[in-house]
Design an enzyme around this catalytic site. Structure first.
Site, PDB file in Angstrom:
ATOM      1  CB  SER A 148      47.966  39.049  42.948  1.00  0.00           C
ATOM      2  OG  SER A 148      48.450  38.498  44.161  1.00  0.00           O
ATOM      3  CE1 TYR A 161      45.530  38.269  46.032  1.00  0.00           C
ATOM      4  CE2 TYR A 161      43.502  39.535  46.275  1.00  0.00           C
ATOM      5  CZ  TYR A 161      44.848  39.475  45.967  1.00  0.00           C
ATOM      6  OH  TYR A 161      45.516  40.615  45.589  1.00  0.00           O
TER       7      TYR A 161
HETATM    8  P1  NAP Z   1      42.110  48.360  48.464  1.00  0.00           P
HETATM    9  O1  NAP Z   1      42.983  49.342  49.133  1.00  0.00           O
HETATM   10  O2  NAP Z   1      41.246  47.447  49.272  1.00  0.00           O
HETATM   11  O3  NAP Z   1      41.180  49.137  47.365  1.00  0.00           O
HETATM   12  C1  NAP Z   1      40.262  48.380  46.649  1.00  0.00           C
HETATM   13  C2  NAP Z   1      39.431  49.346  45.819  1.00  0.00           C
HETATM   14  O4  NAP Z   1      38.486  48.603  45.061  1.00  0.00           O
HETATM   15  C3  NAP Z   1      38.632  50.321  46.659  1.00  0.00           C
HETATM   16  O5  NAP Z   1      38.531  51.548  45.948  1.00  0.00           O
HETATM   17  C4  NAP Z   1      37.241  49.675  46.731  1.00  0.00           C
HETATM   18  O6  NAP Z   1      36.277  50.680  46.967  1.00  0.00           O
HETATM   19  C5  NAP Z   1      37.156  49.071  45.328  1.00  0.00           C
HETATM   20  N1  NAP Z   1      36.252  47.908  45.192  1.00  0.00           N
HETATM   21  C6  NAP Z   1      36.243  46.770  45.924  1.00  0.00           C
HETATM   22  N2  NAP Z   1      35.262  45.958  45.499  1.00  0.00           N
HETATM   23  C7  NAP Z   1      34.637  46.597  44.468  1.00  0.00           C
HETATM   24  C8  NAP Z   1      33.538  46.262  43.617  1.00  0.00           C
HETATM   25  N3  NAP Z   1      32.862  45.107  43.760  1.00  0.00           N
HETATM   26  N4  NAP Z   1      33.165  47.156  42.669  1.00  0.00           N
HETATM   27  C9  NAP Z   1      33.833  48.326  42.531  1.00  0.00           C
HETATM   28  N5  NAP Z   1      34.887  48.708  43.304  1.00  0.00           N
HETATM   29  C10 NAP Z   1      35.266  47.831  44.258  1.00  0.00           C
HETATM   30  O7  NAP Z   1      43.000  47.406  47.561  1.00  0.00           O
HETATM   31  P2  NAP Z   1      44.461  47.654  46.924  1.00  0.00           P
HETATM   32  O8  NAP Z   1      45.484  47.125  47.838  1.00  0.00           O
HETATM   33  O9  NAP Z   1      44.548  49.048  46.409  1.00  0.00           O
HETATM   34  O10 NAP Z   1      44.367  46.624  45.708  1.00  0.00           O
HETATM   35  C11 NAP Z   1      43.844  47.024  44.461  1.00  0.00           C
HETATM   36  C12 NAP Z   1      43.998  45.833  43.531  1.00  0.00           C
HETATM   37  O11 NAP Z   1      45.366  45.394  43.554  1.00  0.00           O
HETATM   38  C13 NAP Z   1      43.176  44.628  43.958  1.00  0.00           C
HETATM   39  O12 NAP Z   1      42.736  43.944  42.798  1.00  0.00           O
HETATM   40  C14 NAP Z   1      44.191  43.752  44.706  1.00  0.00           C
HETATM   41  O13 NAP Z   1      43.823  42.396  44.664  1.00  0.00           O
HETATM   42  C15 NAP Z   1      45.418  44.012  43.901  1.00  0.00           C
HETATM   43  N6  NAP Z   1      46.702  43.774  44.563  1.00  0.00           N
HETATM   44  C16 NAP Z   1      46.972  44.370  45.757  1.00  0.00           C
HETATM   45  C17 NAP Z   1      48.248  44.166  46.316  1.00  0.00           C
HETATM   46  C18 NAP Z   1      48.658  44.774  47.615  1.00  0.00           C
HETATM   47  O14 NAP Z   1      49.681  44.300  48.189  1.00  0.00           O
HETATM   48  N7  NAP Z   1      47.954  45.773  48.133  1.00  0.00           N
HETATM   49  C19 NAP Z   1      49.182  43.390  45.654  1.00  0.00           C
HETATM   50  C20 NAP Z   1      48.830  42.780  44.450  1.00  0.00           C
HETATM   51  C21 NAP Z   1      47.581  42.991  43.905  1.00  0.00           C
HETATM   52  P3  NAP Z   1      34.805  50.293  47.563  1.00  0.00           P
HETATM   53  O15 NAP Z   1      35.036  49.377  48.733  1.00  0.00           O
HETATM   54  O16 NAP Z   1      34.194  51.610  47.928  1.00  0.00           O
HETATM   55  O17 NAP Z   1      34.074  49.615  46.447  1.00  0.00           O
HETATM   56  C1  GCO Z   2      48.122  38.440  51.241  1.00  0.00           C
HETATM   57  C2  GCO Z   2      48.209  39.761  50.526  1.00  0.00           C
HETATM   58  C3  GCO Z   2      48.542  39.536  49.063  1.00  0.00           C
HETATM   59  C4  GCO Z   2      48.642  40.864  48.375  1.00  0.00           C
HETATM   60  C5  GCO Z   2      49.003  40.726  46.942  1.00  0.00           C
HETATM   61  C6  GCO Z   2      50.364  40.153  46.734  1.00  0.00           C
HETATM   62  O1  GCO Z   2      47.277  38.313  52.140  1.00  0.00           O
HETATM   63  O2  GCO Z   2      48.944  37.571  50.907  1.00  0.00           O
HETATM   64  O3  GCO Z   2      47.004  40.499  50.659  1.00  0.00           O
HETATM   65  O4  GCO Z   2      47.568  38.745  48.475  1.00  0.00           O
HETATM   66  O5  GCO Z   2      47.435  41.541  48.445  1.00  0.00           O
HETATM   67  O6  GCO Z   2      48.034  40.080  46.203  1.00  0.00           O
HETATM   68  O7  GCO Z   2      50.700  40.308  45.371  1.00  0.00           O
END
Ligand code: NAP
Ligand code: GCO
Length: 267
Positions: A148, A161
């Protein structure tokens, strides 16, 4: 010897994407399937699982879904064993499952802090530990940890986080260091701000349709002047899952539209 696009092929490989029911994980799995991989994914919600299987099917992907919480050692062990036995092993692991809690640290409970660490960091440890056994036997494997911006930067309300994602960056490097000699590569992908359910609260429009202040902030901080989409992560995912990256190890590839390189546009 020369280079050919076959280096990006994942034919004959099985990929497990944790949290692959929607959002970033779903897009990563779609990309891996497009490159030829068989797909397994897990999540905790039965409704999420069933909808995802249908969503994959609509894209021509016969994904195998598991109800498995990455923090539960027994569930992880059972899922990994089943995939090893029925899908020819796990050649690619994407540790994508993660949550966020946005609470000022001085108001955050220990339980809330621990839950974020448990899922985002301990979950990746458990999954990697269980999958490495087969990768060591096969002397080959790819682990991709979804890091992230918060692996590098802090901001208000996301202390747990950021601690988890900072730890995940170093776990990535340590797996690379410890298992590189088995021809196993472990790298991270660091998405910028991506439009998914996880960031939906940060993009909510006002009553008059005006942009959320954080939405405007992120656009001003991103040279690409837009939020990323899960599809923006597809190319990096296939690269790090394929032979094309066999000499890349312990790296975090930031797919952030340039945020980390930019001081931000003058207001
Ligand atoms: P999201 O839309 O909230 O999806 C998260 C997924 O993980 C869902 O399928 C959820 O399904 C599953 N999950 C959550 N807790 C779990 C657990 N304990 N065991 C198994 N599955 C679990 O999140 P996203 O935005 O796609 O993010 C995915 C990853 O990318 C995360 O690690 C997040 O920190 C990272 N990330 C996101 C962003 C962003 O801007 N969106 C940026 C950087 C990094 P269930 O709830 O059904 O388990
Ligand atoms: C926040 C966001 C970020 C993104 C991502 C950025 O609240 O700042 O959720 O944490 O999820 O991790 O790379």
């Amino acid at each position: 010897m020369g280079f050919c696009l076959e280096a990006f092929s994942l034919e004959g490989k099985t990929a497990l994407v944790t949290g692959g029911a929607y959002g970033i994980g779903f897009a990563m799995a779609e990309a891996l399937a497009a490159a030829g991989a068989r797909i397994a994914f897990n999540c905790r919600g039965r409704e999420h699982l069933e909808k995802a299987i249908e969503d994959y099917r609509q894209r021509g992907i016969e994904a195998k879904g598991y109800l498995c919480d990455v923090t539960c050692e027994a569930q992880v062990g059972k899922m990994v064993q089943d995939i090893e036995e029925k899908m020819g092993g796990i050649h690619i692991l994407v540790n994508n499952a993660g949550i966020i809690k946005r609470i000022p640290m001085h108001e955050m409970s220990l339980e809330d802090f621990q839950e974020v660490i448990e899922i985002n960091l301990n979950g990746a440890f458990l999954m990697s530990k269980m999958v490495l056994t087969g990768m060591i036997k096969r002397k080959s494997g790819k682990i991709i940890n979804v890091c992230s911006m918060m692996s590098e930067l802090g901001r208000e309300t996301v202390s747990a986080y950021a601690a988890a994602k900072g730890g995940l960056k170093m776990l990535t490097r340590n797996i690379a260091a410890e298992y590189g000699s088995y021809h196993i590569q472990c790298n991270g992908i660091g998405p910028g701000y991506i439009a998914t359910p996880q960031t939906a609260p940060l993009r909510e429009r006002g009553a008059q349709g005006e942009r959320h202040p954080f939405d405007r902030f992120i656009i001003g901080k991103t040279p690409a002047q837009r939020w990323g989409t899960p599809e923006d992560l597809m190319g990096a995912t296939v690269f790090l899952a394929s032979e094309a990256s066999d000499f890349v190890n312990g790296q975090i590839l930031y797919v952030d539209g340039g945020i980390l390189a930019y001081i931000g546009r003058q207001p």
